[in-house]
Design an enzyme around this catalytic site. Structure first.
Site, PDB file in Angstrom:
ATOM      1  N   ALA A  64       0.837  -1.195   0.000  1.00  0.00           N
ATOM      2  CA  ALA A  64       0.000   0.000   0.000  1.00  0.00           C
ATOM      3  C   ALA A  64       0.874   1.247   0.000  1.00  0.00           C
ATOM      4  CB  ALA A  64      -0.915  -0.004   1.218  1.00  0.00           C
ATOM      5  N   GLY A  65       0.291   2.341  -0.468  1.00  0.00           N
ATOM      6  CA  GLY A  65       0.981   3.624  -0.463  1.00  0.00           C
ATOM      7  C   GLY A  65       1.319   4.120  -1.845  1.00  0.00           C
ATOM      8  N   ASN A 113       9.034   9.923   3.223  1.00  0.00           N
ATOM      9  CA  ASN A 113       7.765  10.543   2.869  1.00  0.00           C
ATOM     10  C   ASN A 113       7.019  10.965   4.125  1.00  0.00           C
ATOM     11  OD1 ASN A 113       4.878   9.178   3.224  1.00  0.00           O
ATOM     12  ND2 ASN A 113       6.392   7.515   3.148  1.00  0.00           N
ATOM     13  N   ARG A 114       6.301  12.057   3.996  1.00  0.00           N
ATOM     14  CA  ARG A 114       5.362  12.479   5.035  1.00  0.00           C
ATOM     15  C   ARG A 114       4.047  12.877   4.348  1.00  0.00           C
ATOM     16  NH1 ARG A 114       9.564  16.582   5.663  1.00  0.00           N
ATOM     17  NH2 ARG A 114       9.008  18.512   4.558  1.00  0.00           N
ATOM     18  N   PHE A 117      -1.545  10.305   4.416  1.00  0.00           N
ATOM     19  CA  PHE A 117      -2.794   9.691   3.962  1.00  0.00           C
ATOM     20  C   PHE A 117      -3.576  10.635   3.047  1.00  0.00           C
ATOM     21  CE2 PHE A 117      -3.420   6.774   7.962  1.00  0.00           C
ATOM     22  CZ  PHE A 117      -2.367   5.980   7.550  1.00  0.00           C
ATOM     23  N   ASN A 144      -6.432  -1.138   2.053  1.00  0.00           N
ATOM     24  CA  ASN A 144      -5.757  -0.679   3.266  1.00  0.00           C
ATOM     25  C   ASN A 144      -6.496   0.535   3.823  1.00  0.00           C
ATOM     26  OD1 ASN A 144      -3.767   0.958   4.823  1.00  0.00           O
ATOM     27  ND2 ASN A 144      -2.344  -0.668   4.256  1.00  0.00           N
ATOM     28  N   SER A 180       1.532   4.167  10.292  1.00  0.00           N
ATOM     29  CA  SER A 180       2.137   5.290   9.578  1.00  0.00           C
ATOM     30  C   SER A 180       2.631   6.323  10.581  1.00  0.00           C
ATOM     31  CB  SER A 180       1.117   5.945   8.642  1.00  0.00           C
ATOM     32  OG  SER A 180       1.629   7.162   8.135  1.00  0.00           O
ATOM     33  N   ASN A 182       3.033   9.400   9.861  1.00  0.00           N
ATOM     34  CA  ASN A 182       2.698  10.708   9.307  1.00  0.00           C
ATOM     35  C   ASN A 182       1.306  11.211   9.663  1.00  0.00           C
ATOM     36  OD1 ASN A 182       5.229  10.819   7.978  1.00  0.00           O
ATOM     37  ND2 ASN A 182       4.422   9.453   6.400  1.00  0.00           N
ATOM     38  N   THR A 183       0.597  10.476  10.511  1.00  0.00           N
ATOM     39  CA  THR A 183      -0.667  10.934  11.087  1.00  0.00           C
ATOM     40  C   THR A 183      -0.470  11.023  12.586  1.00  0.00           C
ATOM     41  OG1 THR A 183      -2.034   9.986   9.325  1.00  0.00           O
ATOM     42  CG2 THR A 183      -3.112  10.404  11.442  1.00  0.00           C
ATOM     43  N   LYS A 222      -1.099  -3.894   9.967  1.00  0.00           N
ATOM     44  CA  LYS A 222       0.216  -3.430   9.520  1.00  0.00           C
ATOM     45  C   LYS A 222       0.904  -2.687  10.653  1.00  0.00           C
ATOM     46  CE  LYS A 222       2.686  -1.388   5.648  1.00  0.00           C
ATOM     47  NZ  LYS A 222       2.567  -0.927   4.258  1.00  0.00           N
ATOM     48  N   THR A 250       7.003  -4.570   7.550  1.00  0.00           N
ATOM     49  CA  THR A 250       6.640  -3.452   8.395  1.00  0.00           C
ATOM     50  C   THR A 250       6.366  -2.225   7.539  1.00  0.00           C
ATOM     51  OG1 THR A 250       8.928  -2.698   8.589  1.00  0.00           O
ATOM     52  CG2 THR A 250       8.153  -4.215  10.277  1.00  0.00           C
ATOM     53  N   ASN A 251       5.933  -1.163   8.228  1.00  0.00           N
ATOM     54  CA  ASN A 251       5.789   0.158   7.636  1.00  0.00           C
ATOM     55  C   ASN A 251       7.156   0.848   7.600  1.00  0.00           C
ATOM     56  OD1 ASN A 251       4.496   2.632   6.764  1.00  0.00           O
ATOM     57  ND2 ASN A 251       2.650   1.945   7.827  1.00  0.00           N
ATOM     58  N   THR A 252       7.160   2.167   7.428  1.00  0.00           N
ATOM     59  CA  THR A 252       8.408   2.935   7.375  1.00  0.00           C
ATOM     60  C   THR A 252       8.952   3.187   8.779  1.00  0.00           C
ATOM     61  OG1 THR A 252       7.127   4.992   7.362  1.00  0.00           O
ATOM     62  CG2 THR A 252       7.747   4.067   5.228  1.00  0.00           C
ATOM     63  N   GLY A 273      12.865   1.833   2.030  1.00  0.00           N
ATOM     64  CA  GLY A 273      13.943   1.399   1.164  1.00  0.00           C
ATOM     65  C   GLY A 273      14.983   0.597   1.903  1.00  0.00           C
ATOM     66  N   TYR A 323       7.676  -1.772  -2.570  1.00  0.00           N
ATOM     67  CA  TYR A 323       7.272  -0.374  -2.665  1.00  0.00           C
ATOM     68  C   TYR A 323       8.451   0.449  -3.178  1.00  0.00           C
ATOM     69  CZ  TYR A 323       5.556   4.281  -1.400  1.00  0.00           C
ATOM     70  OH  TYR A 323       5.176   5.592  -1.440  1.00  0.00           O
TER      71      TYR A 323
END
Length: 346
Positions: A64-65, A113-114, A117, A144, A180, A182-183, A222, A250-252, A273, A323
């Site tokens: 996702a993303g 990234n920020r 959503f 997602n 995430s 970023n929220t 996630k 996992t996520n970032t 990455g 991703y």
């Protein structure tokens, strides 16, 4: 030489978010013209896997993303993924965080990234999914879901439940994104009491929706790479207690040790990455030690080669997702990973 290898130097000369939209515009055009060979350079071997009660044509999926609104599902499907996950989607449309909000760190094969959503809301998302040929033809499609930034964290469950109800009829599986960075305060939902309450509400809702629609859609959670052993143990316990169907790890990451001193390294947001691979693999291994074969793990984070994908599976993942690796390696990475993970012929 692939089309992407020729295009990448030019794309990397322009703003990352503009390059993202330009790339998808090109992919959609190729898809509409019926030119899949431009997207998929090599045949993906058939390698079906049974996970979460679903049959995956091969174990390599899209994370996702990349396609938050589900607008480009059919173009992405041309790359040979065994499954595609789109989102994160929220109940109401929201613009996300101010630009610039996406940064390349090419020396580290990484991205920060920020985005926050940014999406057009769940109603538009569902319409896009319904229009996709991949959905209509029965492709494995993960949807997602998340919460709006304006929703107080104590009301987060309301957003997840709303999204679950809207996407349920169209999903092969649903992923609950609580990781995430970023929220604001979202990762607070990974805490024991908060997660316990959220999972209880989601699983109860899923049971009601299964009765209403006559099908049981798997739910996956996630999680972040920035978890200690105690937090991982608690999450594993709750996953088993609530009989969640899968976990995506996992996520970032918020860590910056691996990119210290590089341009953009101090930008706020989640790092993805190559630098997140070790942390992701650690979480997968720790989860697998707790879960065994009772609950499948989907591994994502730092997959830039077939060998990286194999490391995820050695750590305990049953499937992998891509991703950031796609940004740096292009569609050929899908085939590379699929070949590396191909099960031996009996």
């Amino acid at each position: 030489m692939s089309l992407y290898s020729l295009a990448r130097p030019l794309l990397f000369l322009i703003d990352p978010e503009k390059a993202h939209h330009l790339t998808f515009g090109g992919l959609d055009t190729l898809e509409k013209l019926g030119l899949p060979g431009c997207l998929m350079q090599q045949r993906i071997p058939a390698d079906p896997r049974e996970v979460m009660g679903l049959r995956f044509p091969n174990p390599v999926g899209l994370a996702a993303g990349l396609d938050k609104d589900g607008e480009h599902i059919d173009a992405l499907a041309r790359m040979g993924f065994g499954f595609i996950e789109v989102g994160t989607v929220t109940p109401r449309p929201q613009p996300g965080n101010p630009q610039p909000r996406l940064f390349r760190l090419p020396e580290a094969d990484a991205i920060i990234n920020r985005m926050g959503f940014n999406n057009g809301g769940v109603d538009a998302f569902v319409r896009n999914v319904q229009r996709s040929r991949f959905y209509r033809e029965g492709g494995v499609l993960g949807l997602n879901i998340g919460k709006n930034a304006s929703t107080p964290i104590e009301r987060a469950a309301d957003d997840y439940l709303h999204c679950l109800e809207r996407v349920y009829p169209y999903a092969s599986y649903v992923t609950v994104n609580i990781s995430s960075p970023n929220t604001k305060n979202l990762r607070q939902l990974q805490g024991g009491d908060e997660l316990d309450a959220l999972l209880a509400a989601l699983m109860q809702s899923r049971d009601r929706l299964a009765d209403r629609h006559g099908k049981r859609v798997p739910l996956a959670l996630k999680i972040a790479p920035d978890l200690d052993d105690e937090q991982i143990a608690r999450i594993a316990e709750l996953l088993l207690r609530h009989r969640v169907d899968g976990v995506i790890a996992t996520n970032t990451t918020l860590a910056r040790d691996a990119v210290a001193g590089l341009r953009h390294a101090d930008e706020a947001g989640g790092l993805s990455g190559a630098p997140v691979k070790a942390a992701s693999d650690r979480v997968i291994a720790a989860l697998h030690a707790r879960l065994g074969d009772a609950l499948p793990i989907i591994g994502v984070g730092g997959v830039l080669s077939g060998a990286d994908a194999a490391d995820k599976c050695k750590a305990g993942a049953r499937l992998v997702q891509l991703y950031t690796g796609l940004i740096y390696r292009g569609p050929a990475l899908v085939a590379d990973c699929a070949r590396e993970l191909r099960a031996p012929v009996a």
